[in-house]
Design an enzyme around this catalytic site. Sequence first.
Site, PDB file in Angstrom:
ATOM      1  N   ASP A  91       0.867  -1.169   0.000  1.00 23.62           N
ATOM      2  CA  ASP A  91       0.000   0.000   0.000  1.00 23.62           C
ATOM      3  C   ASP A  91       0.915   1.234   0.000  1.00 23.62           C
ATOM      4  O   ASP A  91       2.143   1.129   0.104  1.00 23.62           O
ATOM      5  CB  ASP A  91      -0.970  -0.018   1.184  1.00 23.62           C
ATOM      6  CG  ASP A  91      -2.197   0.853   0.913  1.00 23.62           C
ATOM      7  OD1 ASP A  91      -2.186   1.614  -0.072  1.00 23.62           O
ATOM      8  OD2 ASP A  91      -3.179   0.783   1.682  1.00 23.62           O
TER       9      ASP A  91
HETATM   10  C1  BGC Z   1      -5.044   3.263   0.186  1.00 22.67           C
HETATM   11  C2  BGC Z   1      -5.291   2.244  -0.895  1.00 22.67           C
HETATM   12  C3  BGC Z   1      -5.196   2.889  -2.246  1.00 22.67           C
HETATM   13  C4  BGC Z   1      -3.848   3.568  -2.380  1.00 22.67           C
HETATM   14  C5  BGC Z   1      -3.606   4.208  -3.739  1.00 22.67           C
HETATM   15  C6  BGC Z   1      -3.809   4.089  -0.054  1.00 22.67           C
HETATM   16  O1  BGC Z   1      -3.706   5.142   0.819  1.00 22.67           O
HETATM   17  O2  BGC Z   1      -4.966   2.620   1.440  1.00 22.67           O
HETATM   18  O3  BGC Z   1      -6.553   1.662  -0.722  1.00 22.67           O
HETATM   19  O4  BGC Z   1      -5.399   1.938  -3.258  1.00 22.67           O
HETATM   20  O5  BGC Z   1      -3.742   4.556  -1.384  1.00 22.67           O
HETATM   21  O6  BGC Z   1      -4.370   5.326  -3.936  1.00 22.67           O
END
Ligand code: BGC
Length: 760
Positions: free
Chosen positions: A284
């Site tokens: 993530d």
């Molecule tokens: C989130 C994810 C997301 C990623 C990209 C993160 O902060 O937890 O769910 O896909 O950002 O935007």
Amino acid sequence: MLKKISVLFALMLTGPLMPNTMAQTRMDRFIDSLMVRMTLEEKLGQLNLPVSGDIVTGQAGSSDIGKKVREGQVGGLFNIKGVDKIRAIQEIAVRQSRLRIPLLFGMDVIHGYQTVFPIPLGLTATWDMELVERSARIAATEATAQGINWNFSPMADIARDPRWGRASEGCGEDPYLGSAVTRALVRGYQGKDLSLPGTMMATVKHFALYGAAEAGRDYNTTDMSRVRMYNEYFPPYKAAVDEGVGCVMSSFNEIDGIPATGNRWLLTDVLRRQWKFKGFVVSDYTSINEMTDHGMGDLQQVSALALNAGLDMDMVGEGFLTTLKKSLKEKKVTEARINEACRNILVAKYKLGLFDDPFRYCNAERAATEVFTPAHRKEARDIAAQSFVLLKNQGNLLPLKRKGTIALVGPLADNRENMTGTWSVAADHAKSVSILDGMISLAGPDVRILTARGSNLDYDSLFEERAGMFGKSLRHDTRPADVMIREALNVASQADVIVAALGESAEMSGEASSRADIGIPQAQRDLLNALLKTGKPVVLLLFAGRPMTLSWEQEHVPAILNLWFGGSETGLAAADVLFGDVNPSGKLPSTFPRHVGQIPIYYNHKNTGRPLPEGGWFQKFRSNYLDVPNDPLYPFGFGLSYTNFNYTSPLVSNPTPRGETSITVSTKVTNTGAVAGKEVVQLYIRDKVGSVTRPLKELKAFRKISLAPGETKTVSFEITTRDLKFYDNNLRFDWESGAFDIMIGGNSRDVKTASIEWTK
Ligand code: BGC
């Protein structure tokens, strides 16, 4: 012998194995030949997913990202909006980098691209997997027309704590329903084959247990037993893997003391070995770097930890890019593992057809004709109307008559930006349909609609700012609260019925939007109270990104229709239901507590050794509270209709089955009201004795049916021993002989029961 070989050969040529194996060999050869030409730096480049934001075309060539792409230091980019920008960057990758490897383009297409569907929790509330899949199909059609080939959805995190803002992005509290939704979304995004036009690679996230953050505070610690993980939290992720999801995203939280992003047991033993996952794992957003704050070491250490755990791609943090070479020299990681990670990413690119045509997702004609089309918007409207949940309808106040005067009041009555809810990166909010827009266009000539704002989102303007990010403000009204309420009362005094559009703003749920108080904010509650005091009938049109506490509202407001956040067509869908053109059929995918102190509260809980007798209130030395009952305000699976349904007791084909057989359980459902309606028939099982304690009931099957007034349908479910299986204390997945209750009903509370005895 010769004969055997020739039969085998003939089978290989004609059988289903033949094209797959040949395709696989061709792919392996292609990737082998590419990888022998790659330098270590270029391999590490493939593992890098840097932040790009919304890059402007003209600057693409000269920006830092452009330079990195040219130097082969980038495997993919994400959340870039617009096909021209994506094409410009892809051109740099395939025309100016040494090995011309195309980029992945990811995005959070969580519930639609420009045509936005209900938030995932709302989609789940339809309990209609065909609709869920169609929403994902349309999202994929639109996103892939605009250059996106990789989606950061579905979110399969079971959530039993509604304080957690990301409950909105998920599929509720139940592993069975959650698995069904997750599968439908993967099917919708990926289609039958990723090489087909209009499909994109899906990512199941956030692996794992992210929804179990302590106290509902985002990114917080999780800690649970393996029995619970395997039985209650893992199934939706596993369902996505079984459905062939291309990518898995690791989560921010820790598991058994090791952050998921660096957790080898999770990413290798469970995901690769037990579940046979074949795609690639992405971190993530900076979750590798964040392991330093978790106390796992400096950037070099945590990057090596993540790679060794089985993580393939580093989102944003650039720890892989900047430290793995050193770690390799110091023998902290192996070249074999770097190669494996690089291969996993190249395979995804190959399967997406990017090596054949890096621009296959950049189709200007499709971008102009297949995005936000009337047909897609019509589907979004239908799906939204089916996601709404009617929580109360005293005296059949709803549907509204198409005559007289309606006062439409509340800060969410005349607002477009907030209709889509959280995560609508690609949407043009000005094009969403507000409640006022929708009601005006569907009310007909005999209805007069008057409107007033009535209140701000809340009294606390700092809170309002935090809850109105990403261009989704409710625009603070500077007039004093009592002036706004007086204006609303004046409008109400001229009306026959009041519709109050209240609740959460779009950004009160979603990432980093946890709440300690999950009620309607006080300024709106005061408005609602004032409206109720007029004595006129009031309909509460609720906006909610999570289960909310509505005990006061349930007691005082005659009708409550929960809209969640219905997407770009919310206003029309709401008017469809308000005026009775569509009969509501949504059912809650999560329990609504009476009080925040009951959290975590979920229907599939265990018994205690001192259970409170069913329907009981307080008993000393029983498991209960002094000040609130145990039961929720609205149970899992609950939702009313403009008609009523009657169920007969379940009929079991064989009450004493033996061994690996199946039985049929059926019920007759009758529409006893005056209008047609849809009902979600739900089947729950209780395993009454087990080697580990078992939940009081577990959803094991459901079906959504349509019934004309007076019509009866027999609904039959086939139950096999597969439905009785669970993970025991040694994590063995099997079923055990004994007594089971089979319950059928229209929600998890109001069920009729048949008892059976199933022996091995
Ligand atoms: C989130 C994810 C997301 C990623 C990209 C993160 O902060 O937890 O769910 O896909 O950002 O935007």
